[in-house]
Design a protein around this motif. Structure first.
Motif, PDB file in Angstrom:
ATOM      1  N   LYS A  27      55.903  12.917 -11.803  1.00 58.55           N
ATOM      2  CA  LYS A  27      55.883  12.348 -13.151  1.00 58.55           C
ATOM      3  C   LYS A  27      56.883  11.200 -13.259  1.00 58.55           C
ATOM      4  O   LYS A  27      57.965  11.264 -12.684  1.00 58.55           O
ATOM      5  N   LYS A  28      56.509  10.164 -13.987  1.00 58.91           N
ATOM      6  CA  LYS A  28      57.423   9.058 -14.219  1.00 58.91           C
ATOM      7  C   LYS A  28      58.610   9.538 -15.052  1.00 58.91           C
ATOM      8  O   LYS A  28      58.443  10.298 -16.003  1.00 58.91           O
ATOM      9  N   THR A  63      53.488  15.268 -24.291  1.00 60.49           N
ATOM     10  CA  THR A  63      52.310  14.827 -23.548  1.00 60.49           C
ATOM     11  C   THR A  63      52.242  15.496 -22.180  1.00 60.49           C
ATOM     12  O   THR A  63      51.190  15.525 -21.549  1.00 60.49           O
ATOM     13  N   LYS A  64      53.418  16.001 -21.700  1.00 59.90           N
ATOM     14  CA  LYS A  64      53.537  16.651 -20.391  1.00 59.90           C
ATOM     15  C   LYS A  64      53.204  15.698 -19.233  1.00 59.90           C
ATOM     16  O   LYS A  64      52.934  16.123 -18.112  1.00 59.90           O
ATOM     17  N   LYS A  65      53.251  14.398 -19.507  1.00 62.56           N
ATOM     18  CA  LYS A  65      52.968  13.402 -18.467  1.00 62.56           C
ATOM     19  C   LYS A  65      54.239  12.822 -17.855  1.00 62.56           C
ATOM     20  O   LYS A  65      54.190  12.191 -16.802  1.00 62.56           O
ATOM     21  N   TYR A  66      55.383  12.998 -18.540  1.00 66.09           N
ATOM     22  CA  TYR A  66      56.601  12.318 -18.124  1.00 66.09           C
ATOM     23  C   TYR A  66      57.783  13.281 -18.065  1.00 66.09           C
ATOM     24  O   TYR A  66      57.778  14.344 -18.689  1.00 66.09           O
ATOM     25  N   THR A  67      58.814  12.854 -17.326  1.00 61.22           N
ATOM     26  CA  THR A  67      60.088  13.570 -17.317  1.00 61.22           C
ATOM     27  C   THR A  67      61.077  12.718 -18.102  1.00 61.22           C
ATOM     28  O   THR A  67      61.212  11.519 -17.837  1.00 61.22           O
ATOM     29  N   THR A 215      51.282   5.345 -24.050  1.00 59.45           N
ATOM     30  CA  THR A 215      50.643   6.170 -23.025  1.00 59.45           C
ATOM     31  C   THR A 215      49.389   5.490 -22.491  1.00 59.45           C
ATOM     32  O   THR A 215      49.139   5.482 -21.277  1.00 59.45           O
ATOM     33  N   ASP A 219      48.914   4.195 -18.621  1.00 55.75           N
ATOM     34  CA  ASP A 219      47.781   4.625 -17.806  1.00 55.75           C
ATOM     35  C   ASP A 219      47.019   3.426 -17.250  1.00 55.75           C
ATOM     36  O   ASP A 219      46.590   3.421 -16.092  1.00 55.75           O
ATOM     37  N   ALA A 243      49.612  11.171  -7.968  1.00 57.35           N
ATOM     38  CA  ALA A 243      50.095  11.769  -9.217  1.00 57.35           C
ATOM     39  C   ALA A 243      50.515  10.710 -10.222  1.00 57.35           C
ATOM     40  O   ALA A 243      50.634  10.990 -11.414  1.00 57.35           O
ATOM     41  N   ASP A 244      50.745   9.481  -9.745  1.00 56.34           N
ATOM     42  CA  ASP A 244      51.162   8.382 -10.623  1.00 56.34           C
ATOM     43  C   ASP A 244      50.010   7.448 -10.958  1.00 56.34           C
ATOM     44  O   ASP A 244      50.211   6.396 -11.576  1.00 56.34           O
ATOM     45  N   GLY A 245      48.793   7.815 -10.546  1.00 54.03           N
ATOM     46  CA  GLY A 245      47.627   6.989 -10.844  1.00 54.03           C
ATOM     47  C   GLY A 245      47.295   5.977  -9.761  1.00 54.03           C
ATOM     48  O   GLY A 245      46.417   5.138  -9.944  1.00 54.03           O
TER      49      GLY A 245
END
Length: 308
Positions: A27-28, A63-67, A215, A219, A243-245
């Motif tokens: 995660k970013k 969002t659970k996409k980032y740290t 977001t 993306d 995992a980062d696209g």
């Protein structure tokens, strides 16, 4: 005191060592600086920029996409760099802060509107509201409208470039005195019940609008600027994976950072003029890193790659 400071910065160094690439568990890593309060509110509101920044942190986390970088670590770096925890920093300074924290992006910006609009409701009747100390008098019932407007930008800590920007507006109306703490003067963010006020809800709506836009742009942009992990012949290993696209076939432009330019009066970094030296194409993607092929000779680990 010295031991405490050493412990704090040892923790920061550990964080940056574990996540120097700007990623943690795929995660970013994102750091949010307090926003500037540029609103013209006259109600004595305090900590508006810090409060909105905390809301942004919460919304990004959900969002659970980032740290997200912890606030205590950000404060320690800001103090060490002798900077106020505010959005009033240059892109270069923000990028430096982000790199010290191991972050991929740093988010900053401003609150441009924050307060009550078209309100005819007196504040006297709030004397019985819990936790506000009493304001005395009697209130008159009327429709009250709260409005919050935010402008934020995300800075890539590798390139010090703004990679995304977003604006968000939020409004909420109420005609109920009992539920309306939002008109109380000198009311701080974080106080119990704030989220349920119309101003709290307006701010939340503005934040959600900003996060949705950021977001989407994150993306679309994929990894943005990436760093080189190692080089083997014509193959470049980069810190961007599935995992980062990252995708096979993505093309990057390779840049070499020029000499850092400093303001002669303040000593502040003004950035550097980067030189384009070639391109690289991703040929293999793993969850946490990828391999790109290049025909450019002389590439070093200090060079950076930006999406073409």
């Amino acid at each position: 005191m010295k031991r405490t400071l050493l412990n704090v910065f040892a923790a920061i160094l550990l964080l940056t060592g574990m996540a120097s690439a700007g990623f943690c568990g795929g995660k970013k890593i994102i750091c949010v600086i307090d926003l500037q309060d540029k609103s013209s509110h006259q109600s004595g509101w305090r900590n508006v920029g810090a409060g909105v920044a905390e809301m942004i942190v919460t919304a990004l986390s959900e969002t659970k996409k980032y740290t997200l970088v912890e606030r205590s670590k950000l404060d320690a770096v800001m103090d060490e760099q002798r900077l106020g925890a505010s959005g009033a920093v240059t892109a270069q300074t923000a990028a430096k802060i982000g790199r010290l924290l191991g972050a991929k992006y740093i988010i900053t910006g401003a609150v441009t509107e924050f307060g009550i609009k078209n309100s005819k409701l007196g504040v006297g009747g709030l004397s019985k509201l819990k936790g506000l100390g009493g304001l005395g008098g009697g209130a008159k019932l009327s429709t009250t409208k709260a409005r919050a407007v935010l402008d934020v930008r995300a800075i890539d800590t590798t390139s010090a470039q703004i990679v995304a920007s977003a604006s968000g507006e939020g409004e909420k109306s109420s005609s109920k005195v009992s539920a309306d703490l939002s008109i109380a003067p000198s009311f701080d963010f974080g106080k119990e019940g704030f989220d349920e006020t119309i101003l709290g809800k307006a701010a939340r709506n503005a934040v959600n609008s900003v996060i949705k836009e950021l977001t989407r742009k994150f993306d679309e942009a994929g990894g943005g600027a990436v760093k080189i992990i190692k080089i083997t012949g014509s193959r470049i290993y980069i810190n961007s994976g599935g995992a980062d696209g990252e995708k096979k076939g993505n093309t990057y432009v390779i840049y070499r950072q020029g000499e850092e330019m400093l303001d002669p009066d303040t000593g502040e970094s003004l950035g550097s003029e980067d030189e384009q030296i070639g391109t690289a194409k991703v040929v293999k993607v793993t969850p946490k890193y990828s391999i790109a092929e290049t025909k450019t000779g002389g590439v070093t680990k200090k060079d950076i790659l930006r999406a073409k």
